[in-house]
Design a protein around this motif. Sequence first.
Motif, mmCIF file in Angstrom:
data_model
loop_
_atom_site.group_PDB
_atom_site.id
_atom_site.type_symbol
_atom_site.label_atom_id
_atom_site.label_comp_id
_atom_site.label_asym_id
_atom_site.label_seq_id
_atom_site.Cartn_x
_atom_site.Cartn_y
_atom_site.Cartn_z
ATOM 1 N N ALA A 281 0.845 -1.193 0.000
ATOM 2 C CA ALA A 281 0.000 0.000 0.000
ATOM 3 C C ALA A 281 0.877 1.239 0.000
ATOM 4 C CB ALA A 281 -0.916 -0.007 1.215
ATOM 5 N N ASP A 282 0.558 2.183 -0.881
ATOM 6 C CA ASP A 282 1.317 3.429 -0.994
ATOM 7 C C ASP A 282 0.895 4.368 0.124
ATOM 8 O OD1 ASP A 282 2.420 5.905 -1.740
ATOM 9 O OD2 ASP A 282 2.294 5.418 -3.864
ATOM 10 N N SER A 283 1.838 4.902 0.860
ATOM 11 C CA SER A 283 1.517 5.760 2.006
ATOM 12 C C SER A 283 1.020 7.136 1.583
ATOM 13 C CB SER A 283 2.748 5.912 2.914
ATOM 14 O OG SER A 283 3.818 6.508 2.190
ATOM 15 N N GLU A 284 1.269 7.544 0.345
ATOM 16 C CA GLU A 284 0.882 8.881 -0.097
ATOM 17 C C GLU A 284 -0.347 8.908 -0.987
ATOM 18 O OE1 GLU A 284 4.165 10.798 -1.925
ATOM 19 O OE2 GLU A 284 5.211 11.170 -0.033
ATOM 20 N N THR A 285 -0.756 7.760 -1.506
ATOM 21 C CA THR A 285 -1.926 7.707 -2.371
ATOM 22 C C THR A 285 -2.805 6.553 -1.924
ATOM 23 O OG1 THR A 285 -1.059 6.141 -4.003
ATOM 24 C CG2 THR A 285 -0.414 8.447 -4.280
ATOM 25 N N ASN A 286 -3.933 6.394 -2.573
ATOM 26 C CA ASN A 286 -4.804 5.251 -2.280
ATOM 27 C C ASN A 286 -4.512 4.097 -3.222
ATOM 28 O OD1 ASN A 286 -5.892 6.263 -4.640
ATOM 29 N ND2 ASN A 286 -8.017 5.961 -4.009
ATOM 30 N N GLY A 287 -3.274 4.066 -3.745
ATOM 31 C CA GLY A 287 -2.855 3.011 -4.648
ATOM 32 C C GLY A 287 -1.896 2.035 -3.998
ATOM 33 N N TYR A 288 -1.223 1.266 -4.854
ATOM 34 C CA TYR A 288 -0.281 0.242 -4.395
ATOM 35 C C TYR A 288 0.942 0.292 -5.299
ATOM 36 C CZ TYR A 288 -4.429 -1.298 -1.955
ATOM 37 O OH TYR A 288 -5.538 -1.326 -1.150
ATOM 38 N N CYS A 295 6.441 -0.020 -10.413
ATOM 39 C CA CYS A 295 5.059 -0.178 -10.873
ATOM 40 C C CYS A 295 4.102 0.331 -9.812
ATOM 41 C CB CYS A 295 4.743 -1.641 -11.179
ATOM 42 S SG CYS A 295 5.764 -2.385 -12.449
ATOM 43 N N LYS A 296 3.102 1.079 -10.233
ATOM 44 C CA LYS A 296 2.050 1.525 -9.324
ATOM 45 C C LYS A 296 0.705 1.036 -9.848
ATOM 46 C CE LYS A 296 3.962 5.663 -7.087
ATOM 47 N NZ LYS A 296 3.770 5.197 -5.697
ATOM 48 N N PHE A 297 -0.191 0.698 -8.906
ATOM 49 C CA PHE A 297 -1.519 0.195 -9.243
ATOM 50 C C PHE A 297 -2.561 1.047 -8.530
ATOM 51 C CE2 PHE A 297 1.525 -3.259 -9.368
ATOM 52 C CZ PHE A 297 1.217 -3.959 -10.530
ATOM 53 N N PHE A 298 -3.620 1.425 -9.276
ATOM 54 C CA PHE A 298 -4.676 2.241 -8.689
ATOM 55 C C PHE A 298 -6.039 1.606 -8.956
ATOM 56 C CE2 PHE A 298 -1.196 5.184 -9.542
ATOM 57 C CZ PHE A 298 -1.030 5.758 -8.289
ATOM 58 N N PRO A 299 -6.892 1.532 -7.927
ATOM 59 C CA PRO A 299 -8.201 0.897 -8.109
ATOM 60 C C PRO A 299 -9.139 1.742 -8.965
ATOM 61 C CG PRO A 299 -8.060 1.882 -5.930
ATOM 62 C CD PRO A 299 -6.703 2.026 -6.549
ATOM 63 N N VAL A 300 -9.882 1.064 -9.821
ATOM 64 C CA VAL A 300 -10.952 1.686 -10.610
ATOM 65 C C VAL A 300 -12.225 0.929 -10.240
ATOM 66 C CG1 VAL A 300 -11.824 2.217 -12.909
ATOM 67 C CG2 VAL A 300 -9.362 2.275 -12.476
ATOM 68 N N TYR A 301 -13.230 1.647 -9.754
ATOM 69 C CA TYR A 301 -14.392 1.000 -9.142
ATOM 70 C C TYR A 301 -15.505 0.691 -10.142
ATOM 71 C CZ TYR A 301 -11.942 2.953 -5.137
ATOM 72 O OH TYR A 301 -10.984 3.280 -4.226
ATOM 73 N N HIS A 302 -15.265 0.970 -11.398
ATOM 74 C CA HIS A 302 -16.272 0.755 -12.433
ATOM 75 C C HIS A 302 -15.569 0.210 -13.669
ATOM 76 C CE1 HIS A 302 -14.720 4.930 -12.568
ATOM 77 N NE2 HIS A 302 -14.567 4.658 -13.852
#
Length: 355
Positions: A281-288, A295-302
């Motif tokens: 989990a990234d401490s500065e964003t709601n991503g990983y 590599c960074k991963f960000f959730p898309v809820y749709h």
Amino acid sequence: MVTKMIMKKVILLGTPFFTTELRSSLSDASIEASEYIDGTIIDDALYVYYGDSVKDKTPNYAHLSLAELAQKKMIVPIIKDLNEFYSFIPNELAAINAISIESSFEIGKLKCFILEYFGLLETNRKIFISYKRSDCMAFAHQLHDSLIAAHYKPFLDSYSIEYGVDFQEYLRHELSDSAVFIFLNTPNYEMSQFTMEELNMCNKLQMGILEIKVPGSRNYDEAKFSVQYKLPEEVTSDKTFYATIIRDIISLLENSRLEMQSFRQKALSDQLKSVYPDVIADSETNGYESPSKKCKFFPVYHIPVSLDMQTIQGYSANGLQVTGFYNGLYCRNDVRNHIEWLNGISPVKMLDITK
């Protein structure tokens, strides 16, 4: 959706009202609402201008330009009665669509706008309504129309499915593309194969559920984590309800959207970790991010669109690979093919974690 997890600021101008309720509603979102101090300008704040009387028409802020805030899209007008807009709101804000809040019950409307503004809440306002037609057709239509008036995009099978398409494929896709599942729990809900399939699909997607429970209906394990509203009386196929009941349902929806999104985010992150167990989990964003931080991963809820790629592309720098991840379990084939086409031409990728 991407946001740094730091304290956000909302600056109150004009003659603020319902401020206690607003501050309470934002307390779980790291957002501070405070009245303006002359001479203090915060570049990354949202300014909220309250028009409550004629004196708010001509404010005197020596070091603050409302016109500049409007040009930068950093301000929104708030008013109790839209008929008073031109009497209570300064001319510099005349081109901005105001939010009307007639009572403290509607503070969730402003809360959602603020959360969406700061990127803490997805701007997808699609709502899937699941119901048994023979139980509550008129109520479902009433709720559908009221959600549209509240600037949501409700899906109701009798209104929303295009001609000539595969009914069930279209319905499943729209369900997976919605932010909230409204479950009209009536006594005969389980008597329909299709409604039970919708509830089961919602569970597989781990969506947030707003359950509207009618007297005489049973409890469902599939809805045990739902936000619940209990209707005060029974419903029939041709019965509608007082406007105050509809208002309370929408108020509950608006005050619960962040909670329901968090539920879906946890489910998505668990699914991501099943594919990439080493992500952190990234401490500065709601991503990983990967252990190598390449590599960074960000959730898309749709179901993602090109705008989602553009939104997270800002984090793609210095060779960093940025990927959005989503649950495409019920995505239509033509839409899936389009997403794959976008993946082929964009530096940002979209990952269906069910594949």
